[in-house]
Design a protein around this motif. Structure first.
Motif, PDB file in Angstrom:
ATOM      1  N   ARG A 119       0.823  -1.217   0.000  1.00 11.96           N
ATOM      2  CA  ARG A 119       0.000   0.000   0.000  1.00 11.96           C
ATOM      3  C   ARG A 119       0.858   1.269   0.000  1.00 11.96           C
ATOM      4  N   GLY A 120       1.883   1.264  -0.858  1.00 12.99           N
ATOM      5  CA  GLY A 120       2.710   2.444  -1.055  1.00 12.99           C
ATOM      6  C   GLY A 120       3.849   2.630  -0.075  1.00 12.99           C
ATOM      7  N   ARG A 121       3.939   1.778   0.917  1.00  9.13           N
ATOM      8  CA  ARG A 121       4.994   1.925   1.937  1.00  9.13           C
ATOM      9  C   ARG A 121       5.970   0.761   1.888  1.00  9.13           C
ATOM     10  N   GLU A 122       7.231   1.084   2.097  1.00  8.38           N
ATOM     11  CA  GLU A 122       8.237   0.022   2.156  1.00  8.38           C
ATOM     12  C   GLU A 122       8.019  -0.798   3.422  1.00  8.38           C
ATOM     13  N   ARG A 123       7.927  -2.099   3.234  1.00  4.53           N
ATOM     14  CA  ARG A 123       7.702  -3.003   4.361  1.00  4.53           C
ATOM     15  C   ARG A 123       8.987  -3.731   4.751  1.00  4.53           C
ATOM     16  N   ALA A 124       9.818  -4.058   3.755  1.00  8.89           N
ATOM     17  CA  ALA A 124      11.060  -4.783   4.038  1.00  8.89           C
ATOM     18  C   ALA A 124      12.018  -4.598   2.870  1.00  8.89           C
ATOM     19  N   ARG A 125      13.310  -4.813   3.147  1.00  8.03           N
ATOM     20  CA  ARG A 125      14.355  -4.658   2.133  1.00  8.03           C
ATOM     21  C   ARG A 125      15.473  -5.641   2.443  1.00  8.03           C
ATOM     22  N   THR A 126      16.051  -6.198   1.390  1.00  2.53           N
ATOM     23  CA  THR A 126      17.198  -7.090   1.548  1.00  2.53           C
ATOM     24  C   THR A 126      18.082  -6.970   0.317  1.00  2.53           C
ATOM     25  N   SER A 127      19.369  -7.179   0.509  1.00  3.58           N
ATOM     26  CA  SER A 127      20.316  -7.131  -0.613  1.00  3.58           C
ATOM     27  C   SER A 127      21.006  -8.471  -0.738  1.00  3.58           C
ATOM     28  N   GLY A 128      21.402  -8.781  -1.967  1.00  3.22           N
ATOM     29  CA  GLY A 128      22.099 -10.033  -2.248  1.00  3.22           C
ATOM     30  C   GLY A 128      21.201 -11.023  -2.956  1.00  3.22           C
ATOM     31  N   ALA A 129      21.825 -11.855  -3.773  1.00  7.76           N
ATOM     32  CA  ALA A 129      21.090 -12.867  -4.536  1.00  7.76           C
ATOM     33  C   ALA A 129      20.575 -13.962  -3.603  1.00  7.76           C
TER      34      ALA A 129
END
Length: 145
Positions: A119-129
């Motif tokens: 709903r338009g908001r960042e909920r989670a983030r991760t980097s790397g394959a």
């Protein structure tokens, strides 16, 4: 229960789907394309912003670049995750080279980076394959049941 808003990855049309109707069968009212095709669409600019801002379906974006080895290696896994997660989650790809302003706005410091929006908001983030099942698990652990 309420209807779902689903943004077409082809034309950007915003479609209202009744919750009781199977979303995987939905077609865009503007261009007639299938709304969920079981693979992530490569989007940029306006279409990226519209997906994140207007969709009531969670959106997972893979920020990548064509020269990035880990990004290319993860592409088949991301494709497989799309087949498993859609239509509950929309999976899209954003080429950071072609969309540098958006990548900067998102604060991308390394790729591949996956960002889950709800709903338009960042909920989670991760980097790397990641392999497909790890992507699916990561998404499911960050979304309410």
């Amino acid at each position: 229960m309420s209807d779902h808003l689903v943004v077409c990855t082809h034309c950007g049309g915003v479609n209202r789907l009744p919750e009781q109707r199977p979303a995987q069968d939905g077609k865009c009212g503007k261009c007639g394309s299938k709304l969920f095709e079981g693979h992530p669409a490569d989007v940029g600019g306006e279409l990226f912003d519209k997906q994140v801002a207007r969709s009531s379906v969670p959106v997972l974006v893979d920020v990548w670049a064509p020269w990035c080895g880990p990004c290319r290696a993860m592409a088949p896994a991301y494709e497989q995750a799309a087949r498993e997660l859609e239509p509950a989650v929309r999976l899209i790809k954003l080429n950071s080279d072609a969309n540098q302003q958006i990548a900067a706005r998102l604060g991308i410091q390394g790729i591949p980076t996956m960002i889950l929006f709800e709903r338009g908001r960042e909920r989670a983030r991760t980097s790397g394959a990641m392999p497909a099942q790890q992507i699916v698990r990561w998404v499911r652990q960050h979304l309410p049941a």
